[in-house]
Design an enzyme around this catalytic site. Structure first.
Site, PDB file in Angstrom:
ATOM      1  N   ASP A  46      35.739 -24.872  57.807  1.00  0.00           N
ATOM      2  CA  ASP A  46      35.343 -24.906  56.401  1.00  0.00           C
ATOM      3  C   ASP A  46      33.821 -24.905  56.340  1.00  0.00           C
ATOM      4  O   ASP A  46      33.148 -24.792  57.376  1.00  0.00           O
ATOM      5  CB  ASP A  46      35.956 -26.127  55.680  1.00  0.00           C
ATOM      6  CG  ASP A  46      36.301 -25.797  54.226  1.00  0.00           C
ATOM      7  OD1 ASP A  46      35.381 -25.404  53.486  1.00  0.00           O
ATOM      8  OD2 ASP A  46      37.472 -25.905  53.843  1.00  0.00           O
ATOM      9  N   HIS A  49      34.833 -20.440  51.907  1.00  0.00           N
ATOM     10  CA  HIS A  49      34.793 -21.652  52.749  1.00  0.00           C
ATOM     11  C   HIS A  49      34.189 -21.364  54.128  1.00  0.00           C
ATOM     12  O   HIS A  49      34.627 -21.952  55.124  1.00  0.00           O
ATOM     13  CB  HIS A  49      36.206 -22.236  52.902  1.00  0.00           C
ATOM     14  CG  HIS A  49      36.717 -22.884  51.635  1.00  0.00           C
ATOM     15  ND1 HIS A  49      36.434 -24.188  51.302  1.00  0.00           N
ATOM     16  CD2 HIS A  49      37.481 -22.395  50.632  1.00  0.00           C
ATOM     17  CE1 HIS A  49      37.018 -24.481  50.132  1.00  0.00           C
ATOM     18  NE2 HIS A  49      37.647 -23.406  49.699  1.00  0.00           N
ATOM     19  N   GLU A 103      39.850 -20.063  47.031  1.00  0.00           N
ATOM     20  CA  GLU A 103      38.585 -20.438  46.393  1.00  0.00           C
ATOM     21  C   GLU A 103      37.377 -19.649  46.906  1.00  0.00           C
ATOM     22  O   GLU A 103      36.334 -20.212  47.208  1.00  0.00           O
ATOM     23  CB  GLU A 103      38.331 -21.940  46.612  1.00  0.00           C
ATOM     24  CG  GLU A 103      39.376 -22.810  45.963  1.00  0.00           C
ATOM     25  CD  GLU A 103      39.184 -24.290  46.247  1.00  0.00           C
ATOM     26  OE1 GLU A 103      39.467 -25.084  45.348  1.00  0.00           O
ATOM     27  OE2 GLU A 103      38.765 -24.654  47.368  1.00  0.00           O
TER      28      GLU A 103
HETATM   29  C1  ACM Z   1      42.916 -25.528  48.393  1.00  0.00           C
HETATM   30  O1  ACM Z   1      43.191 -26.673  48.021  1.00  0.00           O
HETATM   31  N1  ACM Z   1      41.736 -25.026  48.125  1.00  0.00           N
HETATM   32  C2  ACM Z   1      43.867 -24.734  49.132  1.00  0.00           C
END
Ligand code: ACM
Length: 647
Positions: free
Chosen positions: A216, A290, A365
């Protein structure tokens, strides 16, 4: 709960004889259940028997000496017994059944129980665990351990008068094949030993899948030999403490000493440790969003030229109502061939390390605001006829799917991968509710359900005035309500479900435990037990039994389920507050005078009118004379704010 209360004695002889009868029945019932039987997840069928078995130093274990999987299951059991009781259970001579615990593989025993099911019989003379496969024996052992007194969870020898196992006949098997917990080891790093400890705890509740969120913005946690900077650079950040996401930006040369990663040898060790306990590890490499740790290591993989740093918990995303954007470009560039070359290297090594058939590529995201400004992306859109940023991401995901499939694996991604067109064979992990999962299932794709409103165990499990702050709450009730198969969806596409522990606000293992339990009990029951067997009040009785086991094991859990739910409102100028509890049968005592209430204070019975000069409402819940949960201090200003917001 579950106790029998002595009846009031009356002098009339008839009543005495009636009383004697009921007393005898009462003692018989008690004799039948020396321990309160409290199995989580609830078995498919459980019949209590009057006989009971006493485990002693003379008890033997009988199992096929030639089957290594069976022998491993037996050893995990006998090691635990030895640790807590001091007994070394010897192997029984072939055919010996008396005072023995027998583990039997019998493929013809009961086909309906499948590979993971078991049949457990506890009689006066012995215990029989029967299954089609060693995994089933392992789950039978977990149930057997839960039938033993709580001291079986001790890490040191407990001298106990007798180790009684109540008589039962249990037939049990899982509702779903995928019963997972996700552990985010990126935002905060957890050591190899801590991951093993997490596995030890999850298997007690018959979880069989550990999803490791390995990468991440805040850290890359797996050694990739062909891309060494991913861990030389990407695994390290500045150590910060407080509320993650709001930290002051680190100074340019601040030491980057916080972090770590698993070497490939560590990964092999973890995979084996998990497999020995019938757990698959699902690796997640979260791209194209991410990815700050990746672009900090290899900046050429970004669409936006610049120098990047692994995020240390300072703000870099802008979250709005249903929208978000990045303040710093934390994405990989779908228009750059070097990205696919790098991902090919990553997935080659990941595929070799993890035997599990799926690889998770994230896909969630991903901010598109820097892509929108990129000439390379504009050129890609023209070349590939992509009409918007969703299609750009979908183009990326489809290429990643080809890479993952070329390594002999299936691809899984978060439900954002539906946007812009789902890759042909992708499995979907549905987190923004169940909608994405339902949509994917209707398109005949495999789905794992992980809806945030039920199973996001990083969210607060009670009120924000007492819980470590996170933006939202998911109470135990919400987790218990988790139903993996949405209305109108063919269950054959739903592989199962999992709870996710994101660790932005989880700095250490004790807090990881606190966030996981008891909500992971609820999720375990949702993915293992028959839907019709679920029963909230009985679940709470069993949760409380397991709390006593966790106390012995010294594993942390949250007491939030005992604490009130506040509902503030305004009646004209009058501020009012209502309170309720998730658990039945509790009393709430309160004060407005700043002192600490106990059960000699006013008991809450109806909506309270908040006195005009009060500054805090303090509350504590009791069961009878015993306080449960914590003292909650609710500022009146906070109640006012909540009441205003509702208007
Ligand atoms: C997530 O909670 N962004 C998969």
């Amino acid at each position: 709960m579950g106790e029998k209360h002595p009846q009031r004695i009356k002098t009339n002889m008839k009543q005495i004889s009636l009383l004697l009868t009921s007393f005898l029945i009462g003692t018989m019932v008690i004799a039948q259940t020396p321990n309160d039987i409290a199995i989580i997840p609830q078995p498919v069928s459980l019949e209590k028997k009057s006989a009971r078995f006493v485990l002693s130093s003379q008890t033997k274990v009988a199992a096929d000496a030639k089957n290594v999987d069976v022998q491993r299951v037996v050893r995990l059991f006998t090691d635990k017994v030895k640790t807590a009781t001091g007994f070394t259970l010897a192997a029984a001579a072939p055919g010996v059944k008396a005072n023995a615990i027998s583990f039997t593989l019998n493929k013809t025993a009961d086909k309906a129980i499948g590979k993971e099911g078991y049949i457990l019989d506890v009689t006066a003379t012995g215990v029989q665990v029967t299954a089609n496969d060693a995994a089933g024996l392992f789950y039978g052992v977990q149930t057997l351990i839960q039938l033993l007194p709580k001291e079986i969870e001790s890490q040191t020898v407990v001298k106990k008068a007798s180790w009684v196992i109540p008589g039962v006949h249990i037939t049990d098997y899982p509702r779903f094949a995928w019963r997972g917990l996700m552990f985010d080891v990126s935002r905060h790093f957890f050591t190899k030993q801590e991951v093993k400890d997490y596995i030890d705890d999850m298997v007690k509740y018959k979880y069989n899948l550990l999803h490791l969120h390995l990468t991440d913005d805040q850290g890359w946690r797996i050694e990739i030999k062909s891309l060494p900077k991913l861990t030389e650079v990407g695994a390290w950040r500045v150590e910060k403490t407080g509320t993650f996401g709001t930290f002051t930006p680190p100074a340019e040369n601040e030491p980057r000493t916080y972090g770590g990663f698993y070497t490939q040898e560590d990964i092999k060790e973890l995979v084996k440790y998990a497999a020995d306990r019938f757990v698959n590890i699902l690796p997640e490499v979260d791209v194209p969003g991410h990815s700050m740790a990746v672009v900090a290591s290899y900046p050429e993989l970004s669409c936006t030229p610049g120098t990047y740093r692994v995020n240390s918990g300072e703000k870099f995303m802008q979250w709005g109502e249903g929208t978000f954007s990045a303040l710093v470009d934390n994405t990989l560039c779908p228009a750059n061939e070097k990205v696919y070359e790098a991902l090919d290297k990553v997935f080659t090594e990941v595929a070799q390390l993890f035997p599990f058939e799926y690889i998770h590529m994230g896909g969630d995201e991903c901010a598109k605001n820097f892509w929108e400004k990129s000439d390379a992306i504009k050129a890609l859109m023209q070349k590939e006829n992509l009409k918007d940023m969703h299609e750009v991401q979908s183009y990326f995901v489809k290429r990643v799917e080809k890479i993952i499939e070329s390594k002999g694996k299936k691809m899984l991604g978060w439900d954002e991968i539906l946007e812009g067109g789902l890759a042909p064979n992708a499995a979907v992990m549905s987190w923004r509710g169940s909608k994405g999962g339902a949509e994917a299932a209707k398109m005949q794709h495999e789905v794992v359900m992980s809806p945030n409103n039920n199973v996001y165990i990083d969210l607060m499990q009670g009120d924000g005035v007492i819980e470590p702050p996170v933006y939202k709450s998911v109470r135990l009730t919400n987790s218990y309500e988790f139903e993996p198969v949405p209305e109108g969806v063919d269950p054959k596409y739903i592989k199962g479900g999992q709870a996710n522990l994101w660790t932005e606000q989880v700095y250490n293992m004790r807090h990881a435990q606190y966030m996981t339990w008891p909500r992971a009990f609820a999720v375990a029951e949702s993915v293992w037990s028959p839907k019709e067997k679920k029963n909230w009040n009985d679940f709470i009785r069993r949760v409380e039994n397991h709390f006593t086991r966790f106390d012995v094991a010294e594993i942390k859990y949250a007491p939030s389920m005992y604490e009130p739910i506040f509902n503030a409102s305004k009646d004209g100028e009058q501020l009012k507050v209502e309170m309720s509890t998730e658990v039945q049968g509790l009393d709430i005592y309160y004060s407005f005078d700043n002192s600490f209430p106990d059960r000699f204070y006013p008991k809450y019975t109806q909506a309270l009118k908040v006195p005009v000069d009060a500054v805090s409402l303090k509350v504590i819940t009791y069961r009878g004379a015993a306080p449960v949960g914590r003292m909650i201090v609710m500022p009146v200003a906070e109640l006012k704010k909540r009441a205003e917001k509702k208007k």
